[in-house]
Design an enzyme around this catalytic site. Structure first.
Site, short mmCIF file in Angstrom:
data_model
loop_
_atom_site.label_atom_id
_atom_site.label_comp_id
_atom_site.label_asym_id
_atom_site.label_seq_id
_atom_site.Cartn_x
_atom_site.Cartn_y
_atom_site.Cartn_z
N CYS A 1 111.14 -16.96 94.90
CA CYS A 1 112.44 -17.64 95.08
C CYS A 1 112.36 -19.05 95.66
CB CYS A 1 113.41 -16.76 95.86
SG CYS A 1 112.69 -15.55 96.95
N ARG B 1 101.26 -9.46 98.30
CA ARG B 1 101.80 -8.99 99.58
C ARG B 1 100.74 -8.15 100.28
NH1 ARG B 1 108.03 -7.41 97.69
NH2 ARG B 1 108.52 -9.52 96.94
N GLN C 1 106.16 -9.95 88.90
CA GLN C 1 107.59 -9.63 88.79
C GLN C 1 108.20 -10.21 87.52
OE1 GLN C 1 108.85 -11.51 92.54
NE2 GLN C 1 109.42 -9.49 93.28
N ASP D 1 110.88 -11.84 87.23
CA ASP D 1 111.74 -12.40 88.26
C ASP D 1 112.61 -13.53 87.69
OD1 ASP D 1 112.72 -12.58 90.81
OD2 ASP D 1 111.07 -13.79 91.58
N HIS E 1 116.09 -16.29 88.88
CA HIS E 1 117.11 -16.73 89.84
C HIS E 1 118.18 -17.50 89.08
CE1 HIS E 1 113.57 -15.92 92.32
NE2 HIS E 1 114.47 -15.49 93.19
N LYS F 1 122.59 -6.46 98.04
CA LYS F 1 122.02 -6.32 96.70
C LYS F 1 122.51 -5.07 96.01
CE LYS F 1 117.81 -4.15 98.56
NZ LYS F 1 116.34 -4.14 98.57
N HIS G 1 119.27 -13.53 93.00
CA HIS G 1 117.90 -13.07 92.79
C HIS G 1 117.98 -11.81 91.93
CE1 HIS G 1 116.47 -15.24 96.59
NE2 HIS G 1 117.79 -15.21 96.72
#
Length: 667
Positions: free
Chosen positions: A357, A386, A404, A406, A408, A493, A539
């Site tokens: 992000c 991570r 991910q 992912d 945004h 979320k 997100h």
């Protein structure tokens, strides 16, 4: 007198000291027998706990399965702790919560006994059944902090005494007494509990395993023994659960991944996956599918750096909130000697990105953005790292390096609800394409520790709720539920929980409504009024991570993946060597039609070949012999359906398989 309002709107007046059990008995003997707890002003409480004033009351029975199961599992944990202490004097107790399918309790074993092992479980189970048979009342008591700490210290319960001393001053400290008299067993607990141990079904639980666990989850603290169990309302539910566990073991993605030659993991790269050619085919097919879906939905794909300056993570808030889960490296190594690098104390620090992000905000900030440019949807198959503890790693499901799907979405306030609604529709389409017909949507609300004002959180939560309601998904059919305290530190979320083929649920996709990060990283656009405004940042992910989603797919399909995802879509196998040339011809034509094909020309019996390729989960076996070679046909045997073998003209077989092998969005 207290006024007690029941779910049907009727009101009963009762005297102080009356309990929900008394109200149940007044309504009727059937309800008095069935009621196991009460929901008082929305809070689940003991059925024997007296009312404290005017209130609403809903009685809980075993038909209220969610509440009933949580109560039963909590009680099984307490019975477990009592059984262990009665069997093994000197054992200290710590904590014992209910879990999604059972319970556990952490113990500090006595030096005389040492850590618990699997061999201890049968005798502990028998003692638990004796405690249940005694039908010990579970009595709630309120103690002062001094009383409680003194009691624990006298009993040698140093862990409980430490915890009691740290509880907030304004918190009511409660103890549950199992039984009466001097032999009663005590535990510090908020509750609620069933009225007595006899309310549990002695045939509906099983202790499953033992593991180590650190006191309060800190590896610098004492190592404890954790005993796990599974607990249910009746034996039928337990048997069904044990059957699911047996089926889950057969579907374990680690076992199938090895059998199908998809991937492996090893100590040289803890928490990272070595993808084999066949496994990476699944990845590539999913990636190509997702790209087609997000391209059609108006996303723009980007690629961002793996390593970013620590100051960027500090500005975003992740350094303070997420530092322990990040891999940190020096910006440069100024001195190197024969023994390796020496890191200067003045080195600048960088971090491998744990999420994408902040980098997407930096792309958004390049150039001036107008309100006409929004919504801007940035997508990345972003590789993240991570620092998960070694003990938490689990195959593809919990890794340190992952990718991910992912994205945004930067949008205006007036666009937010429509964007979330569009995401709900996209997620629904993708999950159904993947073969998941059932899923639940949950709204995770503000946690105690968070950024932003209450007004901001009120607005963000209301917008997500409205979007799901407009999409018609905030219903029991979709398992709609609101989860207090489970949002991220920067945003509430929506969560998607998929149900797989054997009834397990997996939390995968999310969308978060964030006003914190755009403010912290100074993202802005020029509005219609010519002034600068902050965008809202959504997100969102649908798979969550490719690694975990592939693991879920393998277990959902027990390795028998849909044809479009299967690494090998067909094997052409010969009955006799005279058909070898024809088998090669068939394979080439299948490849020309876009299918992933192998040949099996070994001098083995056809039944052996069928069995071997079935174990490898090959979706289609095309058997050819001398007759098929002469007639230009194949004998098509779908996986697991040998009774449906068909003899088809080769062109017809190719056309059918080529169509079936198309991804769902291409049919």
């Amino acid at each position: 007198m207290f006024r007690i309002t029941l779910p049907d709107g009727s009101v009963r007046e009762v005297a102080p000291g009356t309990t929900p059990a008394d109200v149940a008995a007044a309504i009727g003997p059937g309800l008095a027998k069935a009621a196991i707890a009460a929901r008082v002003d929305g809070e689940v409480r003991d059925i024997m706990r007296p009312f404290e004033g005017d209130t609403s009351l809903a009685l809980i029975t075993s038909k209220d399965e969610k509440d009933a199961l949580e109560l039963a599992r909590h009680d099984y944990a307490h019975v477990l702790a009592e059984a262990v202490q009665r069997l093994f004097p000197g054992t200290q107790i710590t904590f014992g919560p209910a879990t999604d399918d059972g319970f556990y309790y952490d113990f500090a074993p006595s030096p005389e006994h040492g850590p618990f092992t699997e061999e201890d479980l049968p005798v502990i189970e028998e003692e638990m059944r004796r405690i249940i048979a005694r039908d010990e009342p579970l009595i709630r008591e309120v103690w002062s902090r001094e009383q409680l700490i003194d009691r624990w210290k006298k009993q040698g319960e140093t862990f409980k005494a430490e915890w009691a001393a740290e509880l907030p001053d304004n918190e009511e400290l409660t103890v549950y007494r199992a039984g009466r008299g001097e032999d009663a067993w005590l535990d510090m607990c908020r509750g609620p509990h069933l009225a007595s141990t006899g309310k549990l079904d002695p045939s509906a639980f099983k202790l499953t395993r033992v593991s180590g666990a650190y006191w309060r989850g800190d590896q610098n603290n004492a190592m404890l023994s954790r005993i796990y169990g599974t607990g249910w309302l009746n034996k039928k539910q337990l048997d069904q659960h044990l059957m699911r566990l047996e089926e889950a073991a057969k579907r374990d993605h680690r076992k199938l991944g090895q059998e199908m030659d998809l991937f492996h993991l090893q100590a040289e790269a803890h928490g990272s996956v070595f993808w084999h050619p066949k496994g990476y085919i699944i990845w590539r097919e999913l990636e190509a599918y997702m790209r087609r879906r997000i391209d059609a939905a108006g996303y723009r794909e980007v690629k961002t750096p793996q390593v970013m300056d620590a100051r960027q993570w500090e500005q975003s808030g992740h350094w303070g909130k997420y530092r322990e889960n990040m891999f940190v490296i020096p910006d440069e190594v100024p001195n190197i000697d024969d023994d390796g690098p020496i890191i200067s104390g003045n080195a600048e620090w960088m971090a491998l990105k744990p999420m994408n992000c902040p980098a997407h905000v930096l792309i958004f900030r390049q150039g001036i953005k107008s309100y006409r440019d929004l919504p801007l949807r940035l997508y990345e198959n972003g590789c993240c790292h991570r620092n998960e503890p070694h003990g938490a790693l689990h195959g593809l499901m919990r890794v340190r390096q992952f990718t991910q799907d992912d994205a945004h979405i930067f949008c205006r306030e007036d666009q937010l609800v429509a964007e979330v609604g569009a995401f709900c529709q996209l997620a629904d389409r993708i999950y159904r394409d993947m073969g998941f017909e059932g899923y639940a949507i949950k709204l995770a609300l503000r946690p105690d520790k968070r950024f932003g004002s209450d007004e901001m959180w009120d607005k963000a939560e209301a917008e997500l709720r409205e979007a799901v309601q407009r999409a018609g998904l905030a219903t029991d059919e979709y398992g709609w539920e609101e989860l207090p305290g489970e949002g991220a530190f920067y945003a509430p979320k929506l969560e998607w929980h998929l149900t797989d083929a054997i009834g397990r649920t997996w939390q995968v996709g999310t969308i978060q409504s964030d006003r914190v990060l755009p403010d912290r990283l100074d993202a802005s656009f020029v509005g219609e009024d010519g002034e600068r405004h902050r965008p809202v940042m959504l997100h969102r992910a649908i798979f969550g991570s490719y690694e975990r989603f592939i693991g879920i797919l393998i277990e959902h399909y027990a390795g028998k993946l849909p044809l479009w995802l299967a690494p090998v879509q067909a094997v052409v196998a010969t009955i006799v060597s005279d058909a070898d040339d024809y088998a090669r011809e068939v394979a080439e034509k299948l490849k020309a039609a876009g299918l992933r094909v192998e040949t099996d020309l070994r001098n083995e019996k056809i039944n052996y070949k069928v069995r071997e390729h079935s174990l490898a989960k090959v979706p289609n076996l095309l058997v050819v012999g001398k007759r098929e070679a002469e007639e230009g046909t194949v004998a098509l045997r779908p996986l697991g359906e040998s009774a449906r073998q068909e003899v088809l003209n080769l062109d017809e077989a190719i056309a059918r398989l080529a169509h079936d092998a198309l991804a769902p969005d291409m049919k």
